[in-house]
Write an enzyme that holds these catalytic residues in place. Structure first.
Site, mmCIF file in Angstrom:
data_model
loop_
_atom_site.group_PDB
_atom_site.id
_atom_site.type_symbol
_atom_site.label_atom_id
_atom_site.label_comp_id
_atom_site.label_asym_id
_atom_site.label_seq_id
_atom_site.Cartn_x
_atom_site.Cartn_y
_atom_site.Cartn_z
ATOM 1 N N LYS A 178 -10.617 0.555 -12.363
ATOM 2 C CA LYS A 178 -10.915 -0.674 -11.631
ATOM 3 C C LYS A 178 -12.325 -1.100 -12.025
ATOM 4 O O LYS A 178 -13.310 -0.439 -11.679
ATOM 5 C CB LYS A 178 -10.825 -0.445 -10.131
ATOM 6 C CG LYS A 178 -11.093 -1.681 -9.307
ATOM 7 C CD LYS A 178 -10.014 -2.736 -9.502
ATOM 8 C CE LYS A 178 -8.737 -2.367 -8.786
ATOM 9 N NZ LYS A 178 -7.689 -3.403 -8.943
ATOM 10 N N HIS A 305 2.049 -2.044 -9.137
ATOM 11 C CA HIS A 305 0.732 -2.175 -8.523
ATOM 12 C C HIS A 305 0.620 -1.257 -7.305
ATOM 13 O O HIS A 305 1.620 -0.845 -6.719
ATOM 14 C CB HIS A 305 0.547 -3.646 -8.117
ATOM 15 C CG HIS A 305 -0.634 -3.916 -7.255
ATOM 16 N ND1 HIS A 305 -0.538 -4.166 -5.898
ATOM 17 C CD2 HIS A 305 -1.951 -3.997 -7.549
ATOM 18 C CE1 HIS A 305 -1.735 -4.386 -5.405
ATOM 19 N NE2 HIS A 305 -2.610 -4.289 -6.376
#
Length: 408
Positions: A178, A305
């Site tokens: 991320k 996801h």
């Protein structure tokens, strides 16, 4: 066929590490909602989703409308779930309301029929579902608290250490970062350090639309020999299409393709190569399975996801992934960051070599730990929290923090 007798909607709060992202940093508590259906014969079905408002309020309002509905009637379940919503609630938000109830009814139906949920979705095509280790830049601990078990990861060395330990514990065969937190050069260096320390491990990077188009193209060029795909590097469909036209790297998304309505425009624009499904906002497991079929028709890849979640969501992800032939990339999961708070009995879900075996028990194949649910529900009530606000939390440390995207 049995009908739904009662519906419980239980908000929960549980510890979350200080994980950094393009909007700020995770707060000390993550919010989730548990849905428990009980049928007229006593059979139970479980679902899980976000614990934030306004979704929680919509779930609580919908719950009484599901009483009396047949558990094997998905159209009636969906209609009951959305019947009280205002006309201006978007299709995506409507599907978020349907999703946990759909999962819970599939769990109950599987228990009634003595089969796993994957069988109800068409049958499994794989017995194990691979996941990617989900890496974050992070603080050592929340401000004023002791460092957590993972420690700091604010540079390449810290990130590599967390990745090494996560792979040792869970066996992940691929890794995702991320990003969108620091200057791109710093994040490129971190990706290259991961590649050097773990040669051959597929890597992905997701800045959550924090980069301008020109920055995204520069990063793509810099990491073309390192990453398997770039996820949501820049905001919007036009931006994604511009990046895709300028790079050989595949682009993935869970931000510009979030519904059937948004898939066709993305295909027409040539903006994406891989879609990251999410049963929580696609409307449940059957809808996610249909997304796989649509991706195949358009020649797109498919992954899944994740957000902060517990074991019921993990079990649901495993079952739908097992029944989706088109899934061709390891799924995301936050589970290692939140596993200590899990609300399902241990044993049914275990990471071995980065994959989770599909539970063989009926339904989702997991059982609820009611004592843990009660503890997490008390934590929710005592916290006073109703929404996740990564930006506000970041501003408690840096009052000038600006989350405006794109940032770099």
């Amino acid at each position: 066929m049995s009908r739904i007798r009662t519906v419980e909607v239980v908000p929960m709060a549980f510890p979350d590490p200080p994980l950094l992202n393009s909007w700020g940093v995770h707060e000390p508590l993550a919010l989730r909602t548990l849905v428990v259906l009980t049928l007229d014969d006593g059979t139970v079905g479980l679902g899980e989703t976000s614990g934030e408002q306004p979704l929680l309020g919509r779930l609580e309002s919908a719950a009484p409308r599901l009483v009396g509905v047949r558990v094997d009637d998905p159209a009636a379940i969906e209609a009951a779930a959305v019947a009280g919503l205002r006309s201006d609630v978007s299709p995506v938000e409507r599907r978020k309301v349907v999703a946990p109830f759909e999962v819970a009814t599939l769990d109950a139906l599987g228990r009634l029929e003595g089969v796993p949920v994957s069988d109800l979705l068409g049958g499994r095509v794989r017995d194990r579902v691979e996941f990617a280790g989900y890496l974050f830049f992070k603080w050592a601990g929340h401000p004023g608290a002791e460092p957590d078990e993972w420690g700091a990861a604010e540079d390449a060395a810290g990130l590599v250490e967390v990745a090494r330990r996560m792979r040792e514990r869970y066996g992940f065969g691929s890794l995702k970062l991320k990003a969108g937190v620091y200057e791109p050069a710093r994040e490129i260096a971190a990706m290259r350090a991961l590649a050097a320390e773990m040669p051959g491990v597929p890597l992905r990077i997701d800045p959550n639309a924090a980069w301008r188009v020109e920055t995204a193209i520069e990063v793509a060029d810099a990491l073309a020999d390192v990453v398997e795909y770039l996820e949501d590097p820049t905001p919007g469909l036009a931006g994604m299409a511009a990046v895709r036209a300028a790079t050989t790297l595949p682009l993935a998304t869970n931000m510009v393709v979030v519904s059937p309505e948004t898939l066709e425009p993305a295909v027409a624009a040539g903006a994406v190569d891989i879609v990251l499904a999410d049963p929580h906002y696609w409307g449940g497991l059957a809808a996610t399975r249909r997304l796989g079929e649509a991706c195949r028709a358009h020649g797109l890849g498919l992954s899944m996801h994740s957000n902060s979640h517990l074991g019921i969501s993990l079990a649901a992800m495993v079952h739908v992934a097992a029944a989706t032939p088109e899934l061709d990339h390891a799924c995301d999961t936050h589970y290692p960051w939140n596993a200590a708070s899990d609300i399902v009995e241990p044993g049914a879900l275990a990471f071995v070599d980065g994959a989770v075996a599909v539970p063989d028990g009926p339904g989702l194949g997991v059982e609820l730990r009611r004592d843990v649910v009660e503890r997490l529900h008390r934590a929710y009530l005592e916290s006073g929290r109703t929404v996740r606000d990564d930006t506000a939390y970041a501003r408690t440390v840096d009052p000038a923090y600006d989350p405006t995207l794109p940032r770099f």
